[in-house]
Design an enzyme around this catalytic site. Structure first.
Site, PDB file in Angstrom:
ATOM      1  N   HIS A  40      20.616  13.058  58.623  1.00 15.14           N
ATOM      2  CA  HIS A  40      21.606  12.250  57.887  1.00 15.14           C
ATOM      3  C   HIS A  40      21.789  10.887  58.579  1.00 15.14           C
ATOM      4  CE1 HIS A  40      23.528  16.324  56.690  1.00 15.14           C
ATOM      5  NE2 HIS A  40      23.011  15.807  55.580  1.00 15.14           N
ATOM      6  N   LYS A  66      32.511  25.953  47.307  1.00 13.75           N
ATOM      7  CA  LYS A  66      31.296  26.088  48.127  1.00 13.75           C
ATOM      8  C   LYS A  66      31.697  26.516  49.540  1.00 13.75           C
ATOM      9  CE  LYS A  66      27.108  23.564  49.397  1.00 13.75           C
ATOM     10  NZ  LYS A  66      26.426  22.281  49.342  1.00 13.75           N
ATOM     11  N   ARG A  94      13.521  14.206  51.576  1.00 12.52           N
ATOM     12  CA  ARG A  94      12.630  14.757  52.600  1.00 12.52           C
ATOM     13  C   ARG A  94      11.302  15.099  51.931  1.00 12.52           C
ATOM     14  NH1 ARG A  94      17.092  18.935  54.370  1.00 12.52           N
ATOM     15  NH2 ARG A  94      17.082  18.863  52.113  1.00 12.52           N
ATOM     16  N   SER A 118      21.067  20.923  57.103  1.00 14.01           N
ATOM     17  CA  SER A 118      22.250  21.538  57.713  1.00 14.01           C
ATOM     18  C   SER A 118      22.124  23.050  57.667  1.00 14.01           C
ATOM     19  CB  SER A 118      23.510  21.108  56.957  1.00 14.01           C
ATOM     20  OG  SER A 118      23.666  19.716  57.022  1.00 14.01           O
TER      21      SER A 118
HETATM   22  O1  PNS Z   1      24.924  17.522  50.556  1.00 15.69           O
HETATM   23  P1  PNS Z   1      24.844  17.967  49.130  1.00 15.69           P
HETATM   24  O2  PNS Z   1      25.568  19.290  48.965  1.00 15.69           O
HETATM   25  O3  PNS Z   1      23.433  18.025  48.618  1.00 15.69           O
HETATM   26  O4  PNS Z   1      25.617  16.867  48.248  1.00 15.69           O
HETATM   27  C1  PNS Z   1      25.770  17.051  46.859  1.00 15.69           C
HETATM   28  C2  PNS Z   1      26.715  15.978  46.267  1.00 15.69           C
HETATM   29  C3  PNS Z   1      28.031  15.945  47.017  1.00 15.69           C
HETATM   30  C4  PNS Z   1      26.057  14.632  46.381  1.00 15.69           C
HETATM   31  C5  PNS Z   1      26.936  16.301  44.774  1.00 15.69           C
HETATM   32  O5  PNS Z   1      27.250  17.654  44.631  1.00 15.69           O
HETATM   33  C6  PNS Z   1      28.033  15.477  44.103  1.00 15.69           C
HETATM   34  O6  PNS Z   1      27.948  14.278  44.032  1.00 15.69           O
HETATM   35  N1  PNS Z   1      29.111  16.152  43.640  1.00 15.69           N
HETATM   36  C7  PNS Z   1      30.276  15.511  43.038  1.00 15.69           C
HETATM   37  C8  PNS Z   1      30.375  15.832  41.538  1.00 15.69           C
HETATM   38  C9  PNS Z   1      29.402  14.982  40.771  1.00 15.69           C
HETATM   39  O7  PNS Z   1      29.622  13.805  40.559  1.00 15.69           O
HETATM   40  N2  PNS Z   1      28.229  15.593  40.399  1.00 15.69           N
HETATM   41  C10 PNS Z   1      27.113  14.882  39.802  1.00 15.69           C
HETATM   42  C11 PNS Z   1      27.183  14.725  38.321  1.00 15.69           C
HETATM   43  S1  PNS Z   1      27.603  16.194  37.449  1.00 15.69           S
END
Ligand code: PNS
Length: 169
Positions: free
Chosen positions: A25, A49, A98, A136
């Site tokens: 990150h 989650k 990645r 992670s």
């Molecule tokens: O580290 P992650 O878990 O891959 O991150 C995922 C994240 C936080 C980027 C994603 O789940 C997110 O943006 N969630 C907020 C809700 C949202 O806007 N979702 C996308 C459109 S439905």
């Protein structure tokens, strides 16, 4: 598009769970700093989650791991990412890519976000080769079985992982 008189500061949101923050990150974040004036590392508050670290702990770990950068801010958000990005005046969402395995999910997310708000661009940056296999979850799994994760996470995260896993979570 940038109009006359608009804020010239290019802000990007780097969203994620950051449970916990890894050197992968931080690699993306540092690469992002060559493109953006300011990056907000934004932790999604997602009670559904299961996470190892609480949101408060994750904020602290991110803050400590990025304290040497004046133009990095740590925040939390809930709801739609594009709404949060708009509220912060961000021009982009920054995500790391990645391997090919990341592509499908990232592609879906980026296209949905574009559909929800066409003014916010998603920018993907490639991680350095040394972080290509880190995540992670894999780091948590290795640490849970007492595997050595030094050099894959910031020292403070390594320490907290050991403490947490010794406490049996
Ligand atoms: O580290 P992650 O878990 O891959 O991150 C995922 C994240 C936080 C980027 C994603 O789940 C997110 O943006 N969630 C907020 C809700 C949202 O806007 N979702 C996308 C459109 S439905």
């Amino acid at each position: 598009m940038l109009y006359k008189g608009e804020n010239l500061k290019r802000i990007a949101i780097y969203p994620g769970s950051f449970d916990p923050v890894t050197n992968g990150h931080l690699d993306i974040m540092e690469r992002g700093l060559s493109l953006f004036d300011e990056i907000i590392m934004a932790i999604l508050i997602n009670p559904s989650k299961k996470s190892l670290f609480s949101v408060k702990e994750r904020v602290e770990l991110l803050e400590k791991s990025t304290e040497q950068f004046d133009n990095i801010h740590v925040d939390t958000f809930n709801g739609l990412l594009v709404d949060y990005a708009k509220q912060k005046g961000a021009v982009a969402i920054l995500r790391g890519m990645r391997a090919v395995s990341d592509f499908e999910y990232e592609f879906q997310l980026a296209l949905m976000n574009r559909r929800l708000n066409r003014d916010v661009q998603t920018v993907f940056l490639m991680t350095g080769m040394r972080w290509i296999f880190t995540s992670s979850s894999i780091i948590k799994e290795a640490a849970a079985f007492d595997g050595d994760v030094s050099g894959m996470v910031p020292p403070i995260v390594e320490k907290r992982l050991k403490e947490k896993l010794r406490m049996g979570n």
